[in-house]
Design an enzyme around this catalytic site. Structure first.
Site, PDB file in Angstrom:
ATOM      1  N   SER A 134     -10.639 -23.059  -7.660  1.00  0.00           N
ATOM      2  CA  SER A 134      -9.487 -23.369  -6.589  1.00  0.00           C
ATOM      3  C   SER A 134      -9.305 -24.939  -6.655  1.00  0.00           C
ATOM      4  O   SER A 134     -10.370 -25.727  -6.909  1.00  0.00           O
ATOM      5  CB  SER A 134     -10.091 -22.945  -5.303  1.00  0.00           C
ATOM      6  OG  SER A 134      -9.202 -23.315  -4.186  1.00  0.00           O
ATOM      7  N   TYR A 147     -15.753 -23.035   2.606  1.00  0.00           N
ATOM      8  CA  TYR A 147     -15.005 -22.595   1.526  1.00  0.00           C
ATOM      9  C   TYR A 147     -14.919 -23.926   0.469  1.00  0.00           C
ATOM     10  O   TYR A 147     -15.293 -23.720  -0.720  1.00  0.00           O
ATOM     11  CB  TYR A 147     -13.714 -22.208   1.879  1.00  0.00           C
ATOM     12  CG  TYR A 147     -12.902 -21.721   0.505  1.00  0.00           C
ATOM     13  CD1 TYR A 147     -13.174 -20.651  -0.164  1.00  0.00           C
ATOM     14  CD2 TYR A 147     -11.625 -22.013   0.201  1.00  0.00           C
ATOM     15  CE1 TYR A 147     -12.726 -20.150  -1.186  1.00  0.00           C
ATOM     16  CE2 TYR A 147     -11.054 -21.777  -0.770  1.00  0.00           C
ATOM     17  CZ  TYR A 147     -11.420 -20.536  -1.506  1.00  0.00           C
ATOM     18  OH  TYR A 147     -10.519 -19.959  -2.677  1.00  0.00           O
TER      19      TYR A 147
HETATM   20  P1  NAP Z   1      -7.940 -11.196  -2.636  1.00  0.00           P
HETATM   21  O1  NAP Z   1      -6.698 -10.657  -2.828  1.00  0.00           O
HETATM   22  O2  NAP Z   1      -8.668 -11.149  -1.390  1.00  0.00           O
HETATM   23  O3  NAP Z   1      -9.069 -10.597  -3.598  1.00  0.00           O
HETATM   24  C1  NAP Z   1     -10.514 -11.072  -3.769  1.00  0.00           C
HETATM   25  C2  NAP Z   1     -11.017 -10.013  -4.773  1.00  0.00           C
HETATM   26  O4  NAP Z   1     -12.293 -10.335  -4.870  1.00  0.00           O
HETATM   27  C3  NAP Z   1     -10.951  -8.355  -4.208  1.00  0.00           C
HETATM   28  O5  NAP Z   1     -10.874  -7.661  -5.417  1.00  0.00           O
HETATM   29  C4  NAP Z   1     -12.259  -8.347  -3.701  1.00  0.00           C
HETATM   30  O6  NAP Z   1     -12.556  -6.825  -3.859  1.00  0.00           O
HETATM   31  C5  NAP Z   1     -12.981  -9.137  -4.695  1.00  0.00           C
HETATM   32  N1  NAP Z   1     -14.555  -9.417  -3.973  1.00  0.00           N
HETATM   33  C6  NAP Z   1     -14.676 -10.060  -2.737  1.00  0.00           C
HETATM   34  N2  NAP Z   1     -16.223  -9.899  -2.651  1.00  0.00           N
HETATM   35  C7  NAP Z   1     -16.642  -9.437  -3.489  1.00  0.00           C
HETATM   36  C8  NAP Z   1     -17.959  -9.005  -3.942  1.00  0.00           C
HETATM   37  N3  NAP Z   1     -19.052  -9.272  -3.087  1.00  0.00           N
HETATM   38  N4  NAP Z   1     -18.394  -8.408  -5.196  1.00  0.00           N
HETATM   39  C9  NAP Z   1     -17.315  -8.179  -5.772  1.00  0.00           C
HETATM   40  N5  NAP Z   1     -15.986  -8.166  -5.619  1.00  0.00           N
HETATM   41  C10 NAP Z   1     -15.607  -9.147  -4.379  1.00  0.00           C
HETATM   42  O7  NAP Z   1      -8.004 -12.621  -2.992  1.00  0.00           O
HETATM   43  P2  NAP Z   1      -7.514 -13.443  -4.453  1.00  0.00           P
HETATM   44  O8  NAP Z   1      -6.607 -14.735  -3.965  1.00  0.00           O
HETATM   45  O9  NAP Z   1      -6.917 -12.574  -5.572  1.00  0.00           O
HETATM   46  O10 NAP Z   1      -8.923 -14.333  -4.764  1.00  0.00           O
HETATM   47  C11 NAP Z   1      -9.406 -14.110  -6.046  1.00  0.00           C
HETATM   48  C12 NAP Z   1     -10.145 -15.417  -6.381  1.00  0.00           C
HETATM   49  O11 NAP Z   1      -8.967 -16.638  -6.299  1.00  0.00           O
HETATM   50  C13 NAP Z   1     -11.200 -15.815  -5.467  1.00  0.00           C
HETATM   51  O12 NAP Z   1     -12.247 -16.421  -5.997  1.00  0.00           O
HETATM   52  C14 NAP Z   1     -10.357 -16.980  -4.311  1.00  0.00           C
HETATM   53  O13 NAP Z   1     -11.335 -17.841  -3.974  1.00  0.00           O
HETATM   54  C15 NAP Z   1      -9.767 -17.565  -5.526  1.00  0.00           C
HETATM   55  N6  NAP Z   1      -8.707 -18.377  -5.167  1.00  0.00           N
HETATM   56  C16 NAP Z   1      -7.555 -17.783  -4.339  1.00  0.00           C
HETATM   57  C17 NAP Z   1      -6.543 -18.718  -3.967  1.00  0.00           C
HETATM   58  C18 NAP Z   1      -5.348 -17.804  -3.066  1.00  0.00           C
HETATM   59  O14 NAP Z   1      -4.413 -18.790  -2.408  1.00  0.00           O
HETATM   60  N7  NAP Z   1      -5.282 -16.701  -2.898  1.00  0.00           N
HETATM   61  C19 NAP Z   1      -6.372 -19.918  -4.227  1.00  0.00           C
HETATM   62  C20 NAP Z   1      -7.274 -20.484  -5.188  1.00  0.00           C
HETATM   63  C21 NAP Z   1      -8.319 -19.745  -5.517  1.00  0.00           C
HETATM   64  P3  NAP Z   1     -13.468  -5.819  -2.872  1.00  0.00           P
HETATM   65  O15 NAP Z   1     -13.019  -6.393  -1.518  1.00  0.00           O
HETATM   66  O16 NAP Z   1     -12.966  -4.366  -3.333  1.00  0.00           O
HETATM   67  O17 NAP Z   1     -15.000  -6.033  -3.204  1.00  0.00           O
END
Ligand code: NAP
Length: 249
Positions: A134, A147
């Site tokens: 991120s 975070y």
């Molecule tokens: P999201 O829609 O909330 O998706 C998060 C995913 O991670 C879900 O599939 C969730 O699945 C999975 N997850 C959470 N805890 C887990 C665990 N203990 N074991 C296995 N899977 C787990 O959010 P997203 O934005 O797609 O996030 C994906 C990544 O991108 C994250 O690392 C986040 O920090 C990063 N990111 C996001 C943003 C943003 O603005 N959205 C920006 C920068 C980086 P389950 O709940 O089914 O386990």
């Protein structure tokens, strides 16, 4: 290779958001994709859609990581460490131990556990590790210490891997997004949809598909090319704290 001769990719956190979009895009690019997350119903629907394989995975649980990795073939071509997220936006003065513990478990230890378990298979497959970190791994903002500390750690692990794997046929890429509209903020604010929606108001945020594009692009460069880092933000976002809302961007 899969039985049909396709390259194999593993995507963690593939039940929603960036992980699900990456799994779809990688399947479209010809990979056989193994998807992992805790919500198995969503994973199975995705696996049916893309002709992939769904395996339950909780990256915070070493036994779950071991069972998941046992389902991965001996030669792995791509690992996308995407599972993770944020819990809370409290200043350090009000930090909750359980939020911090979860963020470090999911974003840092989980990434380490899955990578450690799959490294021999990645080496055998002349593979590629893509870590979704991120801009929070490069910047800080008020309320974000838990975070940003976890994502700074994930970036440090990624950069260390790049050094440790020098001389081996395994590529390492850090994808660092800014604001992407997914369930990220709903998870961060424990289901408070109104608060989550505000994060993306007044600008055009990135989509999960925009990040999937970056992942597929990095993964499909020729084998001698290592894309070390991609930092990608909406045009309206200059930094974690400088966002032009209402500017028509
Ligand atoms: P999201 O829609 O909330 O998706 C998060 C995913 O991670 C879900 O599939 C969730 O699945 C999975 N997850 C959470 N805890 C887990 C665990 N203990 N074991 C296995 N899977 C787990 O959010 P997203 O934005 O797609 O996030 C994906 C990544 O991108 C994250 O690392 C986040 O920090 C990063 N990111 C996001 C943003 C943003 O603005 N959205 C920006 C920068 C980086 P389950 O709940 O089914 O386990």
């Amino acid at each position: 290779m899969t039985e049909e001769g396709r390259k194999v990719a593993v995507v963690t956190g593939a039940s929603a958001g960036i992980g699900a979009a990456a799994a779809r895009a990688l399947a479209a690019a010809g990979y056989g994709v193994i998807v992992g997350a805790r919500r198995v119903d969503r994973l199975e629907a995705l696996a049916r859609e893309i002709g992939g394989t769904a395996v339950r995975l909780d990256v915070t649980d070493p036994a779950s990581v071991a069972a998941f990795c046992a389902a991965v073939p001996e030669r792995l071509h791509l690992l996308v460490n995407n599972a993770g997220g944020a819990h809370g936006l409290d200043p350090v003065a009000q930090a909750k131990d359980e939020d911090w513990a979860w963020m470090f478990e999911a974003n840092v230890l989980g990434l380490m556990r899955v990578t450690r378990a799959l490294l021999p298979r990645l080496e055998a497959g002349r593979g590629h590790i893509v870590n979704v970190t991120s801009i929070a791994g490069r910047e800080v903002y008020p309320g974000g210490a838990g975070y940003t500390a976890a994502k700074h750690a994930a970036v440090a692990v990624t950069r260390t891997l790049r050094l440790e794997l020098n001389g081996k046929p395994v590529r390492v890429t850090d994808i660092a997004p800014g604001l992407v509209e997914t369930d990220f903020s709903a998870v961060r604010f424990a289901g408070d949809a109104e608060r989550a929606t505000k994060v993306y108001q007044g600008l055009t945020p990135l989509t999960a598909e925009d990040i999937a594009d970056c992942i597929v692009w990095a993964a499909t460069r020729p084998p001698h090319v290592n894309v070390d880092e991609i930092v990608v933000k909406p045009v309206a976002q200059a930094s974690a704290t400088l966002v032009a809302r209402g500017a028509g961007l």
